[in-house]
Design a protein around this motif. Structure first.
Motif, PDB file in Angstrom:
ATOM      1  N   THR A   1       0.818  -1.216   0.000  1.00  0.00           N
ATOM      2  CA  THR A   1       0.000   0.000   0.000  1.00  0.00           C
ATOM      3  C   THR A   1       0.852   1.266   0.000  1.00  0.00           C
ATOM      4  N   LEU A   2       2.155   1.139   0.304  1.00  0.00           N
ATOM      5  CA  LEU A   2       3.032   2.310   0.264  1.00  0.00           C
ATOM      6  C   LEU A   2       3.347   2.762  -1.159  1.00  0.00           C
ATOM      7  N   SER A   3       3.241   1.845  -2.120  1.00  0.00           N
ATOM      8  CA  SER A   3       3.649   2.153  -3.492  1.00  0.00           C
ATOM      9  C   SER A   3       2.550   2.897  -4.240  1.00  0.00           C
ATOM     10  N   ASN A   4       2.956   3.617  -5.284  1.00  0.00           N
ATOM     11  CA  ASN A   4       1.995   4.368  -6.092  1.00  0.00           C
ATOM     12  C   ASN A   4       1.028   3.452  -6.832  1.00  0.00           C
ATOM     13  N   ASP A   5       1.525   2.286  -7.263  1.00  0.00           N
ATOM     14  CA  ASP A   5       0.663   1.374  -8.008  1.00  0.00           C
ATOM     15  C   ASP A   5      -0.066   0.379  -7.118  1.00  0.00           C
ATOM     16  N   GLY A   6       0.291   0.339  -5.809  1.00  0.00           N
ATOM     17  CA  GLY A   6      -0.381  -0.560  -4.883  1.00  0.00           C
ATOM     18  C   GLY A   6       0.029  -2.012  -4.995  1.00  0.00           C
ATOM     19  N   ILE A   7       1.024  -2.306  -5.844  1.00  0.00           N
ATOM     20  CA  ILE A   7       1.428  -3.698  -6.029  1.00  0.00           C
ATOM     21  C   ILE A   7       2.937  -3.900  -5.884  1.00  0.00           C
ATOM     22  N   THR A   8       3.655  -2.851  -5.524  1.00  0.00           N
ATOM     23  CA  THR A   8       5.119  -2.921  -5.426  1.00  0.00           C
ATOM     24  C   THR A   8       5.538  -2.863  -3.962  1.00  0.00           C
ATOM     25  N   GLU A   9       6.481  -3.730  -3.597  1.00  0.00           N
ATOM     26  CA  GLU A   9       7.004  -3.739  -2.236  1.00  0.00           C
ATOM     27  C   GLU A   9       8.021  -2.607  -2.059  1.00  0.00           C
ATOM     28  N   PRO A  10       8.364  -2.258  -0.816  1.00  0.00           N
ATOM     29  CA  PRO A  10       9.422  -1.261  -0.578  1.00  0.00           C
ATOM     30  C   PRO A  10      10.736  -1.703  -1.219  1.00  0.00           C
ATOM     31  N   PRO A  11      11.624  -0.766  -1.544  1.00  0.00           N
ATOM     32  CA  PRO A  11      12.898  -1.137  -2.174  1.00  0.00           C
ATOM     33  C   PRO A  11      13.806  -1.946  -1.265  1.00  0.00           C
ATOM     34  N   PHE A  12      13.601  -1.870   0.036  1.00  0.00           N
ATOM     35  CA  PHE A  12      14.425  -2.660   0.963  1.00  0.00           C
ATOM     36  C   PHE A  12      13.734  -2.736   2.308  1.00  0.00           C
ATOM     37  N   THR A  13      13.989  -3.832   3.010  1.00  0.00           N
ATOM     38  CA  THR A  13      13.654  -3.948   4.435  1.00  0.00           C
ATOM     39  C   THR A  13      14.893  -4.338   5.238  1.00  0.00           C
ATOM     40  N   SER A  14      15.988  -4.634   4.519  1.00  0.00           N
ATOM     41  CA  SER A  14      17.259  -4.996   5.151  1.00  0.00           C
ATOM     42  C   SER A  14      18.387  -4.422   4.304  1.00  0.00           C
ATOM     43  N   TRP A  15      19.390  -3.869   4.987  1.00  0.00           N
ATOM     44  CA  TRP A  15      20.508  -3.252   4.256  1.00  0.00           C
ATOM     45  C   TRP A  15      21.759  -3.407   5.100  1.00  0.00           C
ATOM     46  N   LYS A  16      22.697  -4.203   4.616  1.00  0.00           N
ATOM     47  CA  LYS A  16      23.867  -4.538   5.429  1.00  0.00           C
ATOM     48  C   LYS A  16      25.107  -4.651   4.547  1.00  0.00           C
ATOM     49  N   ILE A  17      26.270  -4.632   5.186  1.00  0.00           N
ATOM     50  CA  ILE A  17      27.544  -4.836   4.491  1.00  0.00           C
ATOM     51  C   ILE A  17      28.292  -5.955   5.198  1.00  0.00           C
ATOM     52  N   ARG A  18      28.539  -7.025   4.455  1.00  0.00           N
ATOM     53  CA  ARG A  18      29.282  -8.171   4.961  1.00  0.00           C
ATOM     54  C   ARG A  18      30.559  -8.330   4.142  1.00  0.00           C
ATOM     55  N   PRO A  19      31.434  -9.269   4.525  1.00  0.00           N
ATOM     56  CA  PRO A  19      32.660  -9.465   3.732  1.00  0.00           C
ATOM     57  C   PRO A  19      32.381  -9.765   2.261  1.00  0.00           C
ATOM     58  N   SER A  20      31.233 -10.377   1.968  1.00  0.00           N
ATOM     59  CA  SER A  20      30.894 -10.695   0.580  1.00  0.00           C
ATOM     60  C   SER A  20      30.398  -9.485  -0.200  1.00  0.00           C
TER      61      SER A  20
END
Length: 428
Positions: free
Chosen positions: A347-366
């Motif tokens: 429901t956050l998206s303009n089209d009502g069918i798209t998820e948020p761009p991220f829910t997790s954002w991290k930096i690991r050795p990979s």
């Protein structure tokens, strides 16, 4: 770099006051946190695929005297013994703890965290006008990051180890919960249930149930606090527990290491009945088909639970860290399920069918990982989404990503306000 948090002398005095002598059967040189002794660990083995116990069988334990607010605050400064839990199965527990004013505890969190930068500011975005006859239900979904994994296995290369110090990080977690005051809290990667979350959340008015993973990776970490698992908390004032189930998910007829907690609740105001489930699916790339099978199994078990209770039409929520982007099979299983599910954050998206761009954002050795992995699913015929908590910006998260000094997990919390689509059929 931000300075390392130092707890006040008051917290350390409370810590000393909360330690009591060990029971006679334990080595006499050990001290045990008082909050640990209030736990009733009755339950059904987590190796069974479905377990159920009605709320009438809950055991209540008594400490013999009430615990002051000061001691409760101090209990958050404790860590359980490094010895793993004697049992790997649990169920809903109640303890005779003194109730705490949420505002008072929130101020205490802010005091302890005063030298850390503030958490990202997030606003609720209203999606529809809420119905006056129908009290809203606020649901929080959050993978809080198991302490043993954060310090010992996950390898957050841009996060200073001091930022993960449990003596302060737990206050950040509690501050997030207290800020939004959800009626239902669904958590994953909980490895401090008994010594922190169960007693503290109970004192704030929540009843709870915890299901650990059968083979938790936390147990591979030296000095661990026991297995991590899924925990479900709900307001005792708002809801009455009708049924509780601990599930072990299967894939291709094989039992897996992933679990779920499912509760059937009844609103104390309107009498309406609904279910809520919390789960955590298999992580890492290469396991997409496996996650799809786990998701299909969870949907089937939910259907079986509702059918056994003769409540097929009862609406429900499924909250979890699915470890899956929207392009994966498990996401399509849920979106196209005959149970009529939808994802609240679309429901956050303009089209009502798209998820948020991220829910997790991290930096690991990979490398850097920016992913949408967490969801709040709900039945369209049963609930309407009234509001959702916005996602922070890249600037708010910062260049070192998550976790950090000002946010305790590598996953962001999701918070939604729901209303029943049907008017209450009766008042309690």
């Amino acid at each position: 770099m931000y300075p390392v948090r130092r707890c006040s002398s008051l917290i350390h005095r409370d810590l000393a006051a909360l330690c009591i002598s060990s029971p006679a059967s334990a080595p006499k040189h050990k001290l045990y946190p008082l909050s640990l002794h209030c736990v009733s660990r009755c339950g059904v083995s987590s190796t069974e695929p479905i377990t159920s116990r009605p709320s009438s069988s809950l055991q209540v334990c008594h400490l013999g005297s009430s615990i002051s607010n000061v001691r409760l605050f101090g209990s958050m400064s404790q860590s359980l013994s490094s010895v793993p839990l004697e049992r790997t199965h649990t169920d809903v527990e109640e303890c005779d703890l003194e109730q705490v004013n949420p505002e008072t505890l929130l101020r205490k969190c802010e005091e302890v965290l005063r030298t850390r930068p503030p958490r990202p500011h997030r606003d609720f975005i209203r999606t529809r006008a809420s119905a006056k006859h129908n009290p809203q239900i606020r649901v929080m979904q959050w993978n809080i990051l198991a302490q043993a994994l954060g310090e010992g296995k996950d390898g957050f290369v841009r996060c200073p180890i001091e930022a993960l110090n449990w003596a302060e990080r737990k206050y950040l977690i509690l501050e997030e919960i207290l800020t939004y005051r959800p009626d239902i809290v669904c958590l994953q990667e909980v490895d401090h249930y008994y010594d922190t979350f169960q007693p503290v959340m109970f004192s704030l008015g929540y009843q709870s149930s915890f299901c650990p993973k059968p083979r938790s990776p936390c147990l591979d970490v030296c000095g661990n606090n026991g297995p991590d698992g899924c925990a479900l908390f709900f307001s005792r004032d708002r809801f009455r527990l009708l049924h509780i189930h601990h599930l072990r998910l299967s894939a291709v007829a094989l039992k897996t290491n992933q679990v779920a907690v499912v509760a059937t609740l009844q609103c104390q105001v309107t009498g309406q009945v609904f279910c809520v489930a919390v789960t955590h699916l298999k992580a890492r790339s290469g396991w997409e088909t496996f996650r799809g099978a786990q998701g299909a199994n969870l949907l089937q078990q939910l259907k079986s639970i509702l059918s056994a209770q003769q409540e097929e039409a009862v609406p429900f929520f499924v909250c979890g860290d699915f470890n899956a982007e929207p392009c994966e099979e498990v996401y399509r299983h849920f979106l196209n399920s005959p149970l009529g599910l939808d994802s609240a954050y679309r429901t956050l998206s303009n089209d009502g069918i798209t998820e948020p761009p991220f829910t997790s954002w991290k930096i690991r050795p990979s490398g850097e990982s920016r992913s949408t992995l967490d969801y709040v699913w709900y039945t369209r015929h049963g609930f309407s989404v009234d509001a959702v908590l916005s996602m922070p910006s890249e600037e708010q998260i910062g260049p070192d990503r998550l976790p950090s000094y000002n946010y305790p997990s590598d996953h962001l919390s999701l918070v939604c306000d729901f209303s029943f689509t049907q008017e209450p059929h009766r008042l309690m």
